[in-house]
Design a protein around this motif. Sequence first.
Motif, PDB file in Angstrom:
ATOM      1  N   ASP A  70     -24.310 -35.933  25.193  1.00  0.00           N
ATOM      2  CA  ASP A  70     -23.277 -36.868  25.068  1.00  0.00           C
ATOM      3  C   ASP A  70     -22.770 -36.912  23.761  1.00  0.00           C
ATOM      4  O   ASP A  70     -21.420 -36.765  23.227  1.00  0.00           O
ATOM      5  CB  ASP A  70     -23.335 -38.307  25.658  1.00  0.00           C
ATOM      6  N   ALA A 100     -20.936 -33.802  22.630  1.00  0.00           N
ATOM      7  CA  ALA A 100     -19.582 -33.610  23.171  1.00  0.00           C
ATOM      8  C   ALA A 100     -18.607 -34.646  22.499  1.00  0.00           C
ATOM      9  O   ALA A 100     -17.385 -34.269  22.233  1.00  0.00           O
ATOM     10  CB  ALA A 100     -19.417 -34.072  24.773  1.00  0.00           C
ATOM     11  N   ILE A 101     -19.042 -35.741  22.093  1.00  0.00           N
ATOM     12  CA  ILE A 101     -18.133 -36.780  21.371  1.00  0.00           C
ATOM     13  C   ILE A 101     -17.932 -36.168  20.088  1.00  0.00           C
ATOM     14  O   ILE A 101     -16.624 -36.322  19.533  1.00  0.00           O
ATOM     15  CB  ILE A 101     -18.874 -38.080  21.142  1.00  0.00           C
ATOM     16  N   ILE A 133     -23.496 -45.037  23.177  1.00  0.00           N
ATOM     17  CA  ILE A 133     -23.080 -44.553  24.477  1.00  0.00           C
ATOM     18  C   ILE A 133     -23.401 -45.697  25.500  1.00  0.00           C
ATOM     19  O   ILE A 133     -24.717 -45.930  25.656  1.00  0.00           O
ATOM     20  CB  ILE A 133     -23.529 -43.288  24.646  1.00  0.00           C
ATOM     21  N   ASP A 174     -20.329 -44.299  30.793  1.00  0.00           N
ATOM     22  CA  ASP A 174     -19.211 -43.734  30.597  1.00  0.00           C
ATOM     23  C   ASP A 174     -18.307 -44.120  29.719  1.00  0.00           C
ATOM     24  O   ASP A 174     -16.969 -43.693  29.372  1.00  0.00           O
ATOM     25  CB  ASP A 174     -18.389 -43.283  31.871  1.00  0.00           C
ATOM     26  N   ASP A 175     -18.638 -44.962  28.565  1.00  0.00           N
ATOM     27  CA  ASP A 175     -18.172 -45.493  27.620  1.00  0.00           C
ATOM     28  C   ASP A 175     -18.721 -45.365  26.354  1.00  0.00           C
ATOM     29  O   ASP A 175     -20.066 -45.517  26.397  1.00  0.00           O
ATOM     30  CB  ASP A 175     -17.685 -47.102  27.853  1.00  0.00           C
ATOM     31  N   ARG A 193     -13.935 -42.490  26.632  1.00  0.00           N
ATOM     32  CA  ARG A 193     -14.413 -42.727  27.982  1.00  0.00           C
ATOM     33  C   ARG A 193     -14.621 -41.360  28.597  1.00  0.00           C
ATOM     34  O   ARG A 193     -13.800 -40.446  28.420  1.00  0.00           O
ATOM     35  CB  ARG A 193     -13.381 -43.500  28.851  1.00  0.00           C
ATOM     36  N   ARG A 194     -15.708 -41.285  29.396  1.00  0.00           N
ATOM     37  CA  ARG A 194     -16.151 -39.944  30.395  1.00  0.00           C
ATOM     38  C   ARG A 194     -15.275 -40.087  31.222  1.00  0.00           C
ATOM     39  O   ARG A 194     -15.159 -40.854  32.257  1.00  0.00           O
ATOM     40  CB  ARG A 194     -17.529 -39.953  30.572  1.00  0.00           C
ATOM     41  N   GLY A 231     -15.916 -35.739  33.624  1.00  0.00           N
ATOM     42  CA  GLY A 231     -17.191 -34.976  32.974  1.00  0.00           C
ATOM     43  C   GLY A 231     -16.734 -34.739  31.551  1.00  0.00           C
ATOM     44  O   GLY A 231     -17.543 -34.102  30.579  1.00  0.00           O
ATOM     45  N   ARG A 232     -15.653 -35.185  31.159  1.00  0.00           N
ATOM     46  CA  ARG A 232     -15.120 -34.953  29.437  1.00  0.00           C
ATOM     47  C   ARG A 232     -14.947 -36.323  28.794  1.00  0.00           C
ATOM     48  O   ARG A 232     -14.533 -37.307  29.288  1.00  0.00           O
ATOM     49  CB  ARG A 232     -13.836 -34.240  29.609  1.00  0.00           C
ATOM     50  N   TRP A 233     -15.624 -36.210  27.633  1.00  0.00           N
ATOM     51  CA  TRP A 233     -15.317 -37.342  26.632  1.00  0.00           C
ATOM     52  C   TRP A 233     -13.871 -37.455  26.123  1.00  0.00           C
ATOM     53  O   TRP A 233     -13.442 -36.511  25.322  1.00  0.00           O
ATOM     54  CB  TRP A 233     -16.310 -37.462  25.347  1.00  0.00           C
TER      55      TRP A 233
END
Length: 150
Positions: A13, A16-17, A83, A86-87, A121-122, A125-127
Amino acid sequence: MNVLDAEVRRLLDEQAIRHAATLYAIGADRRDPAIWTAIMAEEMVLVTPRGRIEGRARVLEALPKLAAFTATQHRVTNQVHRIDGDDATGETYCVADHMTEAADGARAILSWAIRYQDRLRRIDGRWLFTRRELILDWEERRDALPRTTA
């Protein structure tokens, strides 16, 4: 989920961010609305020292304003996010150089030390960024050296 799986999920995560922040910088430098579209939620809010822009479509409309500069280069540096499911909320440091060119060909660099206050927000599946607030800690102006050829 065991401890190892949770740690791997957190690291993925965070990466990805960071990738979203890097794409934000690349999208700004290339003035590429497709890149920004891919990393912003519909409800995106961008807050800058010049004001607040609400909605991804309106944020994308502001992107061409970077064309006032000959070139830009945004570099993502420090980053930390919290994290929660999902936020995510956190801070991303950035150094943004903006090149200007005068009619006589003289070039100058306007360099900004930026701290973005981020919310993501996820989604599917994507940030995606839902809010970025640009805090300008300082700016520096300097002459740019002429291009050299090899």
